[in-house]
Scaffold this motif. Structure first.
Motif, PDB file in Angstrom:
ATOM      1  N   THR A 154       0.495  69.170  10.130  1.00  0.00           N
ATOM      2  CA  THR A 154       1.414  69.616   9.074  1.00  0.00           C
ATOM      3  C   THR A 154       1.929  68.431   8.274  1.00  0.00           C
ATOM      4  O   THR A 154       1.969  68.457   7.036  1.00  0.00           O
ATOM      5  CB  THR A 154       2.597  70.405   9.662  1.00  0.00           C
ATOM      6  N   PHE A 155       2.320  67.362   8.963  1.00  0.00           N
ATOM      7  CA  PHE A 155       2.806  66.157   8.296  1.00  0.00           C
ATOM      8  C   PHE A 155       1.696  65.571   7.419  1.00  0.00           C
ATOM      9  O   PHE A 155       1.924  65.213   6.257  1.00  0.00           O
ATOM     10  CB  PHE A 155       3.283  65.134   9.327  1.00  0.00           C
ATOM     11  N   ALA A 156       0.498  65.500   7.978  1.00  0.00           N
ATOM     12  CA  ALA A 156      -0.638  64.946   7.226  1.00  0.00           C
ATOM     13  C   ALA A 156      -0.924  65.781   5.981  1.00  0.00           C
ATOM     14  O   ALA A 156      -1.174  65.237   4.898  1.00  0.00           O
ATOM     15  CB  ALA A 156      -1.872  64.886   8.123  1.00  0.00           C
ATOM     16  N   HIS A 157      -0.865  67.107   6.112  1.00  0.00           N
ATOM     17  CA  HIS A 157      -1.110  67.984   4.961  1.00  0.00           C
ATOM     18  C   HIS A 157      -0.067  67.752   3.868  1.00  0.00           C
ATOM     19  O   HIS A 157      -0.402  67.689   2.680  1.00  0.00           O
ATOM     20  CB  HIS A 157      -1.096  69.447   5.403  1.00  0.00           C
ATOM     21  N   CYS A 158       1.201  67.616   4.277  1.00  0.00           N
ATOM     22  CA  CYS A 158       2.274  67.382   3.300  1.00  0.00           C
ATOM     23  C   CYS A 158       2.061  66.066   2.558  1.00  0.00           C
ATOM     24  O   CYS A 158       2.279  65.981   1.342  1.00  0.00           O
ATOM     25  CB  CYS A 158       3.629  67.379   3.991  1.00  0.00           C
ATOM     26  N   LEU A 159       1.624  65.039   3.267  1.00  0.00           N
ATOM     27  CA  LEU A 159       1.387  63.737   2.636  1.00  0.00           C
ATOM     28  C   LEU A 159       0.281  63.817   1.593  1.00  0.00           C
ATOM     29  O   LEU A 159       0.365  63.195   0.529  1.00  0.00           O
ATOM     30  CB  LEU A 159       1.010  62.701   3.694  1.00  0.00           C
ATOM     31  N   GLU A 160      -0.760  64.558   1.895  1.00  0.00           N
ATOM     32  CA  GLU A 160      -1.906  64.633   0.995  1.00  0.00           C
ATOM     33  C   GLU A 160      -1.635  65.525  -0.212  1.00  0.00           C
ATOM     34  O   GLU A 160      -2.332  65.435  -1.226  1.00  0.00           O
ATOM     35  CB  GLU A 160      -3.142  65.146   1.742  1.00  0.00           C
ATOM     36  N   ALA A 161      -0.597  66.392  -0.114  1.00  0.00           N
ATOM     37  CA  ALA A 161      -0.373  67.400  -1.155  1.00  0.00           C
ATOM     38  C   ALA A 161       0.732  67.035  -2.136  1.00  0.00           C
ATOM     39  O   ALA A 161       1.119  67.850  -2.963  1.00  0.00           O
ATOM     40  CB  ALA A 161      -0.052  68.746  -0.492  1.00  0.00           C
ATOM     41  N   ILE A 162       1.246  65.798  -2.045  1.00  0.00           N
ATOM     42  CA  ILE A 162       2.411  65.445  -2.860  1.00  0.00           C
ATOM     43  C   ILE A 162       2.143  64.139  -3.594  1.00  0.00           C
ATOM     44  O   ILE A 162       1.320  63.329  -3.166  1.00  0.00           O
ATOM     45  CB  ILE A 162       3.669  65.333  -1.957  1.00  0.00           C
ATOM     46  N   ASP A 163       2.825  63.931  -4.720  1.00  0.00           N
ATOM     47  CA  ASP A 163       2.699  62.682  -5.469  1.00  0.00           C
ATOM     48  C   ASP A 163       3.783  61.697  -5.025  1.00  0.00           C
ATOM     49  O   ASP A 163       4.958  62.081  -4.921  1.00  0.00           O
ATOM     50  CB  ASP A 163       2.839  62.933  -6.974  1.00  0.00           C
ATOM     51  N   PHE A 164       3.400  60.462  -4.807  1.00  0.00           N
ATOM     52  CA  PHE A 164       4.337  59.429  -4.369  1.00  0.00           C
ATOM     53  C   PHE A 164       4.491  58.372  -5.459  1.00  0.00           C
ATOM     54  O   PHE A 164       3.535  58.053  -6.171  1.00  0.00           O
ATOM     55  CB  PHE A 164       3.828  58.746  -3.089  1.00  0.00           C
TER      56      PHE A 164
ATOM     57  N   LEU B  34      15.227  63.218  16.332  1.00  0.00           N
ATOM     58  CA  LEU B  34      14.895  63.155  14.906  1.00  0.00           C
ATOM     59  C   LEU B  34      13.523  63.767  14.635  1.00  0.00           C
ATOM     60  O   LEU B  34      13.344  64.503  13.658  1.00  0.00           O
ATOM     61  CB  LEU B  34      14.895  61.699  14.426  1.00  0.00           C
ATOM     62  N   ALA B  35      12.570  63.464  15.499  1.00  0.00           N
ATOM     63  CA  ALA B  35      11.220  64.008  15.326  1.00  0.00           C
ATOM     64  C   ALA B  35      11.226  65.522  15.418  1.00  0.00           C
ATOM     65  O   ALA B  35      10.594  66.211  14.609  1.00  0.00           O
ATOM     66  CB  ALA B  35      10.283  63.406  16.369  1.00  0.00           C
ATOM     67  N   ALA B  36      11.953  66.049  16.395  1.00  0.00           N
ATOM     68  CA  ALA B  36      12.019  67.506  16.570  1.00  0.00           C
ATOM     69  C   ALA B  36      12.690  68.167  15.371  1.00  0.00           C
ATOM     70  O   ALA B  36      12.224  69.200  14.867  1.00  0.00           O
ATOM     71  CB  ALA B  36      12.765  67.843  17.859  1.00  0.00           C
ATOM     72  N   ASP B  37      13.790  67.565  14.886  1.00  0.00           N
ATOM     73  CA  ASP B  37      14.497  68.122  13.723  1.00  0.00           C
ATOM     74  C   ASP B  37      13.630  68.056  12.478  1.00  0.00           C
ATOM     75  O   ASP B  37      13.562  69.013  11.699  1.00  0.00           O
ATOM     76  CB  ASP B  37      15.808  67.363  13.480  1.00  0.00           C
ATOM     77  N   ALA B  38      12.970  66.907  12.275  1.00  0.00           N
ATOM     78  CA  ALA B  38      12.142  66.732  11.080  1.00  0.00           C
ATOM     79  C   ALA B  38      10.975  67.709  11.073  1.00  0.00           C
ATOM     80  O   ALA B  38      10.610  68.248  10.020  1.00  0.00           O
ATOM     81  CB  ALA B  38      11.620  65.298  11.015  1.00  0.00           C
ATOM     82  N   LYS B  39      10.396  67.956  12.250  1.00  0.00           N
ATOM     83  CA  LYS B  39       9.251  68.880  12.315  1.00  0.00           C
ATOM     84  C   LYS B  39       9.645  70.277  11.828  1.00  0.00           C
ATOM     85  O   LYS B  39       8.856  70.963  11.174  1.00  0.00           O
ATOM     86  CB  LYS B  39       8.715  68.949  13.746  1.00  0.00           C
ATOM     87  N   GLN B  40      10.874  70.678  12.131  1.00  0.00           N
ATOM     88  CA  GLN B  40      11.337  72.006  11.723  1.00  0.00           C
ATOM     89  C   GLN B  40      11.508  72.113  10.204  1.00  0.00           C
ATOM     90  O   GLN B  40      11.389  73.198   9.638  1.00  0.00           O
ATOM     91  CB  GLN B  40      12.682  72.332  12.402  1.00  0.00           C
ATOM     92  N   ARG B  41      11.789  70.983   9.546  1.00  0.00           N
ATOM     93  CA  ARG B  41      12.117  71.019   8.113  1.00  0.00           C
ATOM     94  C   ARG B  41      11.069  70.340   7.238  1.00  0.00           C
ATOM     95  O   ARG B  41      11.281  70.169   6.049  1.00  0.00           O
ATOM     96  CB  ARG B  41      13.483  70.347   7.893  1.00  0.00           C
ATOM     97  N   ILE B  42       9.943  69.978   7.841  1.00  0.00           N
ATOM     98  CA  ILE B  42       8.994  69.105   7.151  1.00  0.00           C
ATOM     99  C   ILE B  42       8.488  69.683   5.830  1.00  0.00           C
ATOM    100  O   ILE B  42       8.264  68.958   4.864  1.00  0.00           O
ATOM    101  CB  ILE B  42       7.807  68.750   8.095  1.00  0.00           C
ATOM    102  N   ARG B  43       8.338  70.987   5.762  1.00  0.00           N
ATOM    103  CA  ARG B  43       7.801  71.588   4.537  1.00  0.00           C
ATOM    104  C   ARG B  43       8.799  71.539   3.379  1.00  0.00           C
ATOM    105  O   ARG B  43       8.429  71.765   2.234  1.00  0.00           O
ATOM    106  CB  ARG B  43       7.352  73.024   4.803  1.00  0.00           C
ATOM    107  N   ASP B  44      10.057  71.241   3.690  1.00  0.00           N
ATOM    108  CA  ASP B  44      11.075  71.106   2.644  1.00  0.00           C
ATOM    109  C   ASP B  44      11.250  69.666   2.193  1.00  0.00           C
ATOM    110  O   ASP B  44      12.028  69.390   1.279  1.00  0.00           O
ATOM    111  CB  ASP B  44      12.427  71.647   3.149  1.00  0.00           C
ATOM    112  N   PHE B  45      10.550  68.742   2.825  1.00  0.00           N
ATOM    113  CA  PHE B  45      10.707  67.321   2.504  1.00  0.00           C
ATOM    114  C   PHE B  45      10.080  67.006   1.149  1.00  0.00           C
ATOM    115  O   PHE B  45       8.996  67.487   0.832  1.00  0.00           O
ATOM    116  CB  PHE B  45      10.035  66.451   3.562  1.00  0.00           C
ATOM    117  N   ASN B  46      10.785  66.166   0.377  1.00  0.00           N
ATOM    118  CA  ASN B  46      10.190  65.655  -0.854  1.00  0.00           C
ATOM    119  C   ASN B  46       9.436  64.356  -0.527  1.00  0.00           C
ATOM    120  O   ASN B  46       9.371  63.926   0.634  1.00  0.00           O
ATOM    121  CB  ASN B  46      11.256  65.443  -1.944  1.00  0.00           C
ATOM    122  N   SER B  47       8.900  63.720  -1.547  1.00  0.00           N
ATOM    123  CA  SER B  47       8.079  62.526  -1.312  1.00  0.00           C
ATOM    124  C   SER B  47       8.877  61.408  -0.642  1.00  0.00           C
ATOM    125  O   SER B  47       8.385  60.728   0.267  1.00  0.00           O
ATOM    126  CB  SER B  47       7.478  62.033  -2.632  1.00  0.00           C
ATOM    127  N   GLN B  48      10.123  61.226  -1.069  1.00  0.00           N
ATOM    128  CA  GLN B  48      10.949  60.167  -0.478  1.00  0.00           C
ATOM    129  C   GLN B  48      11.268  60.462   0.982  1.00  0.00           C
ATOM    130  O   GLN B  48      11.243  59.562   1.824  1.00  0.00           O
ATOM    131  CB  GLN B  48      12.243  59.990  -1.274  1.00  0.00           C
TER     132      GLN B  48
END
Length: 198
Positions: A43-53, A6-20
């Motif tokens: 990358t994960f940390a950057h995505c968290l900081e750049a999105i509204d939750f 799951l971690a490997a798959d998620a890392k590949q698609r992380i930039r497409d993830f929405n807040s949920q």
């Protein structure tokens, strides 16, 4: 093995993830207690900081932050986002059930002082806090919504498992009262007293 994949798959698609997606992923790994340096990097940390939750997502992320504390890992979020997560988590409303109130009634009858819905520094609301033999004890009354059924067996759901584990890691002695055990002694005050004293 599953969470590694799951971690490997998620890392590949992380930039497409929405807040949920982001909040659910962080929370699920906290529940499973599975550390993935591969996934939870810059990358994960950057995505968290750049999105509204939304509020519920911020609550999930707060538990993820507590998980890092539990494992003595560095804080995964900026101080500003951590504060937003904690404020949302602390702002969650809690309504005691009739069964929980019945537990309070019996404890009071036994002469045990009870604090209801005690919010601790880390943001968790503990159903009941009592002093028993000179020690503070957290009591969680776990109703039907706290469990899943699997092959006829009741299993604590992810939220319940995570809360119990994190409270224990914070130093609390924890007693869980499952609803079906309380239901079994519903008819007799003597049996209820005996149950709570065991």
């Amino acid at each position: 093995y599953r969470f590694s994949r799951l971690a490997a798959d998620a890392k590949q698609r992380i930039r497409d993830f929405n807040s949920q997606d982001l909040a659910n992923t962080a929370w699920a790994f906290a529940v499973a207690n599975f550390v993935s340096e591969l996934l939870f990097g810059p990358t994960f940390a950057h995505c968290l900081e750049a999105i509204d939750f939304c509020a519920s997502e911020l609550c999930q992320l707060h538990q993820w932050v507590l998980w890092h504390q539990e494992l003595k890992l560095p804080p995964p979020l900026s101080p500003a986002l951590q504060d937003r997560c904690r404020i949302s988590f602390c702002g969650t409303s809690h309504w005691p059930s009739q069964s929980q109130r019945d537990v309070v009634r019996i404890l009071t009858k036994l002469g045990v002082p009870v604090e209801e819905e005690k919010t601790i520094q880390e943001g968790y609301s503990i159903d009941l806090v009592v002093v028993w033999k000179g020690e503070r004890v957290a009591i969680e009354f776990d109703g039907p919504s706290h469990f899943l059924m699997s092959d006829g067996v009741r299993l604590a759901n992810g939220a319940t498992m995570l809360k119990h584990r994190q409270l224990r890691s914070l130093g609390w002695k924890l007693v869980a009262v499952p609803y079906w055990e309380w239901d079994e002694v519903r008819g007799s005050e003597a049996d209820k007293c005996k149950y709570l004293l065991c």
